[in-house]
Design an enzyme around this catalytic site. Sequence first.
Site, short mmCIF file in Angstrom:
data_model
loop_
_atom_site.label_atom_id
_atom_site.label_comp_id
_atom_site.label_asym_id
_atom_site.label_seq_id
_atom_site.Cartn_x
_atom_site.Cartn_y
_atom_site.Cartn_z
NE ARG A 154 4.15 -38.90 29.10
CZ ARG A 154 2.84 -38.90 30.01
NH1 ARG A 154 2.64 -39.55 30.70
NH2 ARG A 154 1.34 -38.50 29.77
NE ARG A 187 0.23 -39.65 26.04
CZ ARG A 187 -0.55 -40.13 27.25
NH1 ARG A 187 0.29 -41.38 27.56
NH2 ARG A 187 -1.42 -39.33 26.93
P1 AMP Z 1 -3.94 -41.84 29.07
O1 AMP Z 1 -2.22 -42.01 28.16
O2 AMP Z 1 -3.87 -42.24 30.51
O3 AMP Z 1 -3.36 -39.88 29.61
O4 AMP Z 1 -4.64 -41.15 28.07
C1 AMP Z 1 -4.65 -40.58 27.11
C2 AMP Z 1 -6.29 -39.35 26.62
O5 AMP Z 1 -7.44 -40.93 26.10
C3 AMP Z 1 -7.07 -38.99 27.75
O6 AMP Z 1 -6.65 -38.29 27.51
C4 AMP Z 1 -8.62 -39.13 27.09
O7 AMP Z 1 -9.49 -38.57 26.45
C5 AMP Z 1 -8.04 -40.58 26.34
N1 AMP Z 1 -8.67 -42.76 27.96
C6 AMP Z 1 -8.29 -43.27 28.07
N2 AMP Z 1 -8.81 -42.99 29.04
C7 AMP Z 1 -9.93 -43.22 29.61
C8 AMP Z 1 -11.23 -43.66 30.51
N3 AMP Z 1 -10.84 -44.42 30.98
N4 AMP Z 1 -12.05 -43.05 30.04
C9 AMP Z 1 -12.34 -42.13 28.88
N5 AMP Z 1 -11.29 -41.63 28.14
C10 AMP Z 1 -10.23 -42.57 28.22
#
Ligand code: AMP
Length: 245
Positions: A154, A187
């Site tokens: 990605r 990322r």
């Molecule tokens: P993502 O881009 O959705 O994979 O999110 C990246 C990171 O952000 C995750 O690994 C968490 O550390 C944090 N994160 C995103 N959404 C949430 C959520 N709803 N609750 C808690 N942490 C979150």
Amino acid sequence: MTAPTSAVSSIASERIVGPIILLGAPGAGKGTQAKLIAKTFAIPQISTGDLLRDNVARGTELGKAAKAIMEKGDLVPDKLVLDMVSGRLREADCQRGFILDGFPRTVVQAEWLDSFLEKERKDKGVTCEAAYAPPVVIQLKVDYNQLLQRIAGRRSCPACGRIYNVYLQPPKVEGKCDVDGATLVQRADDREDVVAERLKAYEAQTLPLVDYYSSGGRLVTVDGDQPVEEVMRQAFSAIEHVNRV
Ligand code: AMP
């Protein structure tokens, strides 16, 4: 990529779509599908991961508190995430509905969201009832090895947010965005060691949401291993046909 004609034909620009949740492991295609749905139904995509990364990049208090936790692949505490989400969901562009990508991630967050939506329906009255209706939940199910390959490959454009995959959906020119030529980035939490933690967090904390939502009859599972267009067709069909109970 264009939306299927049957879906497009039934979408009126002023139509109330209501809340949509995309549920799936990291790399399941939530971001890609959320962008397609957001564009077609003209509702905002609300990605808690993107909101948190933006706070980290801007060095806000929230960003400072979340940074180290995100780098380890753990979940950011509810206290921080729920305030951020409630503020975002009360913005004017959510009045016809919205698509949540990466939220809720735990049963506690899902229960919070149900009460939040119920409160908004009561407070805002009949004009907003449909916009804050119980959500339609689309689960994207993807094979574990596919997930690993998707995450490892990605890359995203820091300027326009478009997502690529160096193996599966490469840009026309290596390392550059097709839309604006910006240099694509990986990322920090897509690195192999962190990915394992994120997948563990998903299995332990987010997968129970499948039971939570299926008992309410609001969950539609889509095979996310299919081509993007087919996943999109089935997701659109779920948005059109699932009863909000
Ligand atoms: P993502 O881009 O959705 O994979 O999110 C990246 C990171 O952000 C995750 O690994 C968490 O550390 C944090 N994160 C995103 N959404 C949430 C959520 N709803 N609750 C808690 N942490 C979150």
